[in-house]
Design a protein around this motif. Structure first.
Motif, PDB file in Angstrom:
ATOM      1  N   GLU A 140       0.855  -1.178   0.000  1.00  0.00           N
ATOM      2  CA  GLU A 140       0.000   0.000   0.000  1.00  0.00           C
ATOM      3  C   GLU A 140       0.893   1.230   0.000  1.00  0.00           C
ATOM      4  OE1 GLU A 140      -1.912   0.794   3.837  1.00  0.00           O
ATOM      5  OE2 GLU A 140      -0.963  -1.058   4.536  1.00  0.00           O
ATOM      6  N   SER A 141       0.312   2.372  -0.257  1.00  0.00           N
ATOM      7  CA  SER A 141       1.088   3.604  -0.267  1.00  0.00           C
ATOM      8  C   SER A 141       1.391   4.037   1.174  1.00  0.00           C
ATOM      9  CB  SER A 141       0.313   4.711  -0.993  1.00  0.00           C
ATOM     10  OG  SER A 141       1.077   5.904  -1.030  1.00  0.00           O
ATOM     11  N   VAL A 142       2.668   4.278   1.457  1.00  0.00           N
ATOM     12  CA  VAL A 142       3.122   4.626   2.806  1.00  0.00           C
ATOM     13  C   VAL A 142       4.000   5.867   2.713  1.00  0.00           C
ATOM     14  CG1 VAL A 142       4.354   3.842   4.859  1.00  0.00           C
ATOM     15  CG2 VAL A 142       3.069   2.198   3.477  1.00  0.00           C
ATOM     16  N   ASP A 143       3.767   6.805   3.613  1.00  0.00           N
ATOM     17  CA  ASP A 143       4.585   8.014   3.705  1.00  0.00           C
ATOM     18  C   ASP A 143       5.625   7.791   4.810  1.00  0.00           C
ATOM     19  OD1 ASP A 143       5.743  10.488   3.783  1.00  0.00           O
ATOM     20  OD2 ASP A 143       3.864  11.611   3.959  1.00  0.00           O
ATOM     21  N   LEU A 144       6.910   7.767   4.430  1.00  0.00           N
ATOM     22  CA  LEU A 144       7.968   7.507   5.404  1.00  0.00           C
ATOM     23  C   LEU A 144       8.063   8.618   6.450  1.00  0.00           C
ATOM     24  CD1 LEU A 144      10.868   6.091   3.194  1.00  0.00           C
ATOM     25  CD2 LEU A 144       9.230   4.856   4.619  1.00  0.00           C
ATOM     26  N   SER A 145       7.631   9.839   6.113  1.00  0.00           N
ATOM     27  CA  SER A 145       7.680  10.911   7.103  1.00  0.00           C
ATOM     28  C   SER A 145       6.708  10.645   8.251  1.00  0.00           C
ATOM     29  CB  SER A 145       7.374  12.252   6.430  1.00  0.00           C
ATOM     30  OG  SER A 145       6.039  12.266   5.921  1.00  0.00           O
ATOM     31  N   LEU A 146       5.531  10.123   7.925  1.00  0.00           N
ATOM     32  CA  LEU A 146       4.565   9.781   8.973  1.00  0.00           C
ATOM     33  C   LEU A 146       5.052   8.581   9.791  1.00  0.00           C
ATOM     34  CD1 LEU A 146       1.211  10.197   6.995  1.00  0.00           C
ATOM     35  CD2 LEU A 146       2.407  11.866   8.434  1.00  0.00           C
ATOM     36  N   VAL A 147       5.676   7.631   9.119  1.00  0.00           N
ATOM     37  CA  VAL A 147       6.224   6.475   9.818  1.00  0.00           C
ATOM     38  C   VAL A 147       7.314   6.910  10.786  1.00  0.00           C
ATOM     39  CG1 VAL A 147       7.554   4.353   9.493  1.00  0.00           C
ATOM     40  CG2 VAL A 147       5.622   4.840   7.984  1.00  0.00           C
ATOM     41  N   ALA A 148       8.175   7.821  10.338  1.00  0.00           N
ATOM     42  CA  ALA A 148       9.253   8.300  11.197  1.00  0.00           C
ATOM     43  C   ALA A 148       8.704   9.061  12.410  1.00  0.00           C
ATOM     44  CB  ALA A 148      10.191   9.188  10.391  1.00  0.00           C
ATOM     45  N   GLU A 149       7.691   9.873  12.183  1.00  0.00           N
ATOM     46  CA  GLU A 149       7.098  10.608  13.303  1.00  0.00           C
ATOM     47  C   GLU A 149       6.464   9.661  14.319  1.00  0.00           C
ATOM     48  OE1 GLU A 149       4.380  13.394  11.687  1.00  0.00           O
ATOM     49  OE2 GLU A 149       5.920  14.673  10.765  1.00  0.00           O
ATOM     50  N   GLU A 150       5.791   8.626  13.852  1.00  0.00           N
ATOM     51  CA  GLU A 150       5.172   7.669  14.774  1.00  0.00           C
ATOM     52  C   GLU A 150       6.230   6.907  15.568  1.00  0.00           C
ATOM     53  OE1 GLU A 150       1.984   3.914  14.715  1.00  0.00           O
ATOM     54  OE2 GLU A 150       2.391   5.092  12.892  1.00  0.00           O
ATOM     55  N   ALA A 151       7.298   6.507  14.900  1.00  0.00           N
ATOM     56  CA  ALA A 151       8.362   5.794  15.605  1.00  0.00           C
ATOM     57  C   ALA A 151       9.024   6.690  16.640  1.00  0.00           C
ATOM     58  CB  ALA A 151       9.394   5.276  14.598  1.00  0.00           C
ATOM     59  N   ALA A 152       9.276   7.941  16.271  1.00  0.00           N
ATOM     60  CA  ALA A 152       9.898   8.870  17.214  1.00  0.00           C
ATOM     61  C   ALA A 152       8.987   9.161  18.406  1.00  0.00           C
ATOM     62  CB  ALA A 152      10.261  10.168  16.491  1.00  0.00           C
ATOM     63  N   GLU A 153       7.691   9.302  18.143  1.00  0.00           N
ATOM     64  CA  GLU A 153       6.755   9.557  19.238  1.00  0.00           C
ATOM     65  C   GLU A 153       6.704   8.379  20.211  1.00  0.00           C
ATOM     66  OE1 GLU A 153       2.003  10.701  19.873  1.00  0.00           O
ATOM     67  OE2 GLU A 153       2.872  10.508  17.862  1.00  0.00           O
ATOM     68  N   THR A 154       6.766   7.168  19.679  1.00  0.00           N
ATOM     69  CA  THR A 154       6.734   5.981  20.534  1.00  0.00           C
ATOM     70  C   THR A 154       7.971   5.902  21.419  1.00  0.00           C
ATOM     71  OG1 THR A 154       5.455   4.797  18.863  1.00  0.00           O
ATOM     72  CG2 THR A 154       6.577   3.464  20.522  1.00  0.00           C
ATOM     73  N   LEU A 155       9.142   6.267  20.883  1.00  0.00           N
ATOM     74  CA  LEU A 155      10.399   6.117  21.608  1.00  0.00           C
ATOM     75  C   LEU A 155      10.848   7.402  22.306  1.00  0.00           C
ATOM     76  CD1 LEU A 155      12.261   3.966  18.938  1.00  0.00           C
ATOM     77  CD2 LEU A 155      11.416   3.190  21.155  1.00  0.00           C
ATOM     78  N   LEU A 156      10.029   8.438  22.254  1.00  0.00           N
ATOM     79  CA  LEU A 156      10.413   9.692  22.908  1.00  0.00           C
ATOM     80  C   LEU A 156      10.634   9.520  24.405  1.00  0.00           C
ATOM     81  CD1 LEU A 156      10.950  12.703  22.618  1.00  0.00           C
ATOM     82  CD2 LEU A 156       8.488  13.099  22.880  1.00  0.00           C
ATOM     83  N   PRO A 157       9.794   8.770  25.147  1.00  0.00           N
ATOM     84  CA  PRO A 157      10.069   8.589  26.584  1.00  0.00           C
ATOM     85  C   PRO A 157      11.431   7.953  26.849  1.00  0.00           C
ATOM     86  CG  PRO A 157       7.813   7.957  26.083  1.00  0.00           C
ATOM     87  CD  PRO A 157       8.487   8.175  24.772  1.00  0.00           C
TER      88      PRO A 157
END
Length: 366
Positions: A215-232
């Motif tokens: 499917e179509s995936v935007d790597l910028s959104l993926v990167a933001e989600e990964a960073a938000e998860t690991l921010l703590p």
């Protein structure tokens, strides 16, 4: 294994001999037609009546037929014999490289992948076939060796938590007065690690199959989600985590690409300075390629360490890490598997000031 009823060499021999016989027959037919066109039918006096004083002296058609037929039969028999013998020798010489390739294929089928044909004395299609076969054997040998190392390492890694669990249970059985809360807590930690390892192995296997639902995936959104998860985790280690860049669309599995980005960001946080480090995640689209870069500070890495980081269970012992979130040694191996399944490339480069720069390039989509 039984040989075929009619080998390729015999077929080539018969074809070569048949071609000679057909060509000889056509040549004799042309000669015969030419002779019939210019020789008299019976008596040369018939030509004298037509052309005056011209008289052709020689054999007529009947005489020629009696002398030509045996000679033609002898010539065809000679061509057939010569075609069979010459065709057999020529076919054997032409097919000799196939014998070497067949022997190599039979050895590979018996488990010997180290044998190579190395046909250096020819420059033809057989040379191309042998080179392609050697390349295939080399890749198979490398893949089998990699799988054997992976199986051995996986067995070792899975055995460790099981052995620890058995030891804890033996201690509890021999000492009933021991605090059960402490035992349960340690068993929970060991079991959690075993589950994480098993899930990582399954994910690695899934990434290697490459039959993904795309499917179509935007790597910028993926990167933001990964960073938000690991921010703590980054905040606890006092590491600055930044996400920059713009949209970078690609086609693939959103779940696997998110796991890829999460592994890269987690590695960048864990393998960093003890405090005050930085992690930068950048995405961009360039020339039909979607790029994800993860850059982190840290100690300087020796060049010989980089090629081993994507191998399973290579935790990069030269890199600074803590016991928390240390992982099971499959982080970059899973990343490499996911990138390969998405027809992309993974590049690792040491930063001059220390740390690592990881660049993922995937086919872009509009």
């Amino acid at each position: 294994m039984d040989r075929p009823a009619r080998s390729a060499r015999l077929k080539l021999t018969l074809s070569y001999a048949g071609f000679l016989v057909v060509a000889g027959t056509l040549l004799l037919a042309v000669i015969w037609v030419f002779v019939l066109r210019w020789l008299p039918t019976s008596d040369p006096r018939s030509l004298q009546e037509t052309f005056g004083a011209v008289i052709i002296v020689g054999p007529n058609r009947a005489d020629l037929l009696r002398g030509f037929a045996p000679a033609a039969a002898t010539a065809l028999a000679f061509l057939l014999t010569f075609g069979l013998l010459g065709g057999w020798l020529l076919a054997g010489r032409m097919l000799a490289p196939l014998t070497r390739i067949t022997d190599a294929a039979r050895m590979a089928g018996n488990g010997s992948l180290s044998h190579r044909i190395r046909m250096k004395d020819r420059q033809d299609e057989f040379r191309e076939l042998s080179d392609a076969f050697d390349s295939m054997l080399e890749q198979l040998e490398s893949h089998v060796a990699e799988q054997q190392r992976f199986a051995a390492n996986a067995s070792h890694e899975l055995r460790t938590p099981l052995a620890i669990s058995r030891t804890l249970l033996d201690v509890a059985r021999e000492d009933p007065t021991r605090n059960p809360g402490e035992l349960v807590e340690r068993l929970h930690a060991v079991n959690t690690r075993a589950i994480d390892l098993t899930e990582a192995l399954l994910l690695l296997s899934r990434g290697d199959r490459a039959n993904l639902t795309r499917e179509s995936v935007d790597l910028s959104l993926v990167a933001e989600e990964a960073a938000e998860t690991l921010l703590p985790l980054a905040e606890r280690r006092r590491i600055t985590l930044d996400v920059t860049g713009g949209a970078a669309r690609t086609s693939g599995s959103a779940e696997l690409l998110l796991r890829m980005a999460t592994n890269l960001v987690q590695n960048a946080i864990v393998h960093n300075l003890a405090a005050g480090g930085t992690v930068t995640v950048h995405t961009e689209a360039h020339g039909g390629t979607s790029v994800l870069r993860v850059e982190n500070s840290g100690r300087r890495l020796p060049p010989e360490l980089l090629p081993t980081l994507t191998e399973p269970f290579r935790r990069g012992t030269e890199r600074v890490r803590t016991d928390e979130h240390a992982g099971v040694g499959l982080g970059l191996a899973i990343v490499h598997s996911i990138v390969r399944a998405h027809d992309g490339t993974l590049d690792l480069a040491p930063r001059p000031a220390g740390g690592l720069l990881v660049t993922v390039r995937l086919p872009g989509t509009p």
